[in-house]
Design an enzyme around this catalytic site. Structure first.
Site, PDB file in Angstrom:
ATOM      1  N   LEU A  67       0.871  -1.169   0.000  1.00 57.18           N
ATOM      2  CA  LEU A  67       0.000   0.000   0.000  1.00 57.18           C
ATOM      3  C   LEU A  67       0.911   1.223   0.000  1.00 57.18           C
ATOM      4  O   LEU A  67       1.971   1.211   0.631  1.00 57.18           O
ATOM      5  CB  LEU A  67      -0.894   0.037   1.249  1.00 57.18           C
ATOM      6  CG  LEU A  67      -1.925  -1.079   1.411  1.00 57.18           C
ATOM      7  CD1 LEU A  67      -2.681  -0.899   2.739  1.00 57.18           C
ATOM      8  CD2 LEU A  67      -2.907  -1.103   0.250  1.00 57.18           C
ATOM      9  N   ASP A  68       0.506   2.283  -0.704  1.00 54.81           N
ATOM     10  CA  ASP A  68       1.272   3.524  -0.665  1.00 54.81           C
ATOM     11  C   ASP A  68       1.450   3.978   0.782  1.00 54.81           C
ATOM     12  O   ASP A  68       0.600   3.704   1.646  1.00 54.81           O
ATOM     13  CB  ASP A  68       0.557   4.633  -1.445  1.00 54.81           C
ATOM     14  CG  ASP A  68       0.654   4.445  -2.953  1.00 54.81           C
ATOM     15  OD1 ASP A  68       1.449   3.589  -3.396  1.00 54.81           O
ATOM     16  OD2 ASP A  68      -0.081   5.155  -3.674  1.00 54.81           O
ATOM     17  N   LYS A  69       2.512   4.696   1.039  1.00 57.28           N
ATOM     18  CA  LYS A  69       2.806   5.172   2.390  1.00 57.28           C
ATOM     19  C   LYS A  69       1.601   5.856   3.032  1.00 57.28           C
ATOM     20  O   LYS A  69       1.289   5.616   4.207  1.00 57.28           O
ATOM     21  CB  LYS A  69       3.988   6.152   2.353  1.00 57.28           C
ATOM     22  CG  LYS A  69       4.318   6.791   3.694  1.00 57.28           C
ATOM     23  CD  LYS A  69       5.450   7.786   3.569  1.00 57.28           C
ATOM     24  CE  LYS A  69       5.711   8.494   4.893  1.00 57.28           C
ATOM     25  NZ  LYS A  69       6.803   9.501   4.776  1.00 57.28           N
ATOM     26  N   THR A  71      -1.568   5.618   2.255  1.00 56.37           N
ATOM     27  CA  THR A  71      -2.807   4.848   2.189  1.00 56.37           C
ATOM     28  C   THR A  71      -2.900   3.971   3.426  1.00 56.37           C
ATOM     29  O   THR A  71      -1.927   3.310   3.805  1.00 56.37           O
ATOM     30  CB  THR A  71      -2.835   3.958   0.930  1.00 56.37           C
ATOM     31  OG1 THR A  71      -2.723   4.785  -0.225  1.00 56.37           O
ATOM     32  CG2 THR A  71      -4.126   3.167   0.848  1.00 56.37           C
ATOM     33  N   ARG A 187      -5.014   6.856  -7.480  1.00 57.33           N
ATOM     34  CA  ARG A 187      -4.754   8.290  -7.393  1.00 57.33           C
ATOM     35  C   ARG A 187      -4.600   8.903  -8.783  1.00 57.33           C
ATOM     36  O   ARG A 187      -5.165   9.970  -9.078  1.00 57.33           O
ATOM     37  CB  ARG A 187      -3.507   8.540  -6.552  1.00 57.33           C
ATOM     38  CG  ARG A 187      -3.634   8.029  -5.131  1.00 57.33           C
ATOM     39  CD  ARG A 187      -2.295   7.853  -4.427  1.00 57.33           C
ATOM     40  NE  ARG A 187      -1.648   9.141  -4.180  1.00 57.33           N
ATOM     41  CZ  ARG A 187      -0.460   9.243  -3.594  1.00 57.33           C
ATOM     42  NH1 ARG A 187       0.203   8.157  -3.211  1.00 57.33           N
ATOM     43  NH2 ARG A 187       0.066  10.442  -3.391  1.00 57.33           N
TER      44      ARG A 187
END
Length: 306
Positions: A67-69, A71, A187
């Site tokens: 997961l993105d930082k 998120t 995004r």
């Protein structure tokens, strides 16, 4: 407003000898990048296993997805190399449901309002910072397809299914699922349609009410790679997101990244000084591409396409 100084803690939702499912907070990297020494979800889980006496060279967290930082939400780690290989090799067959929730700003151009549900399947390219984006025009698409962007890979297929749960006066609450799992996919796809996520500096969001990126991995359902048991984990997004969308934010506070530009430069790109009489005249500062993009965006105001 959510606390911006989020404690970097993980919540363990499930664990057995093969895998562990956690709830990752926003602001925490999933896994380390080369040369990094910061704490990550992976390192925190390993610390917990050490304290419990369950960690060893052959039994420790192995990443199978990310997961993105910024998120938050549900993610899974394998606990052995064999489990990691089995999960990664069969990811698309094992995972039966993976849902995200997101709060996005409404397009300024009403013609860009999306239908109630649909599919965004524009290919993604990546810039010099490895940030995903949808090429805007035919020439840009052809260039990305033929040569790549700044030495990075060419455009790659990306498919995002979306459903609008609540359309408010200034923001929209989305539910999303991915047919492909490309970096920054949600995004980049929503931003390309005029719906940047609230709190998303990289995609030129104009609001940051919650002090974080409003993207949350809510649901993960999959078949256990060894037992075949169907497992489902669900962590709801903050209730305040829906309330915020319903109410709207007609006079939002300026996000910190735009405020920092206002405080540093005037509209001509010249540096401000707190004490004009005693400060040296340093002339005009050469802006970076990112700073120019933000300045152009701010100056555009309501003339912006989105």
């Amino acid at each position: 407003m959510e606390n911006q100084n989020i404690q970097k803690k993980i919540e363990i939702l499930y664990t057995d000898e093969h895998l562990c499912v956690i709830n990752k907070p926003s602001g925490l990297l999933s896994v380390p990048y080369p040369g990094s020494r910061v704490r990550t979800a992976q390192s925190l889980l390993e610390e917990i296993m050490h304290k419990n006496g369950t960690c060893s060279n052959s039994h420790r967290p192995y990443p199978v997805h990310r997961l993105d930082k910024d998120t938050s939400g549900v993610m899974v780690f394998a606990l052995t190399e064999s489990a990691q290989k089995k999960i990664m090799d069969g990811w698309h067959q094992l995972v039966t449901e993976r849902l995200y929730r997101a709060v996005a700003e409404n397009p300024r151009n009403k013609k860009l309002i999306l239908p109630k549900e649909g599919l965004i399947d524009d290919g993604l390219a990546f810039n010099s910072r490895n940030q995903g984006y949808v090429p805007k025009n035919t020439k840009e698409k052809q260039q990305a397809d033929s040569t790549g962007t700044q030495g990075h890979p060419t455009t790659v297929p990306a498919r995002t299914n979306y459903r609008i749960l609540q359309a408010g006066p200034t923001h929209t609450l989305f539910e999303l699922s991915l047919d492909t799992g490309k970096k920054n996919q949600i995004r980049a796809h929503l931003a390309s349609k005029g719906y940047p996520l609230a709190g998303d500096e990289n995609y030129r969001a104009r609001t940051d009410f919650f002090g974080r990126l409003c993207l949350h991995a809510r649901t993960l359902e999959f078949e256990h790679p060894f037992s075949g048991e169907k497992l489902k984990f669900e962590v709801p997004e903050p209730k305040s997101w829906l309330e915020y969308v319903k109410k709207g934010d007609p006079n939002p506070k300026t996000p910190r990244w735009i405020e920092s530009l206002y405080s540093s430069f005037d509209k001509k790109g010249e540096r401000f000084h707190s004490n004009h009489e005693n400060s040296l005249n340093l002339g005009q500062k050469r802006l970076s591409k990112k700073e120019r993009a933000h300045m152009n965006f701010i100056e555009a105001g309501k003339k912006s396409k989105f």
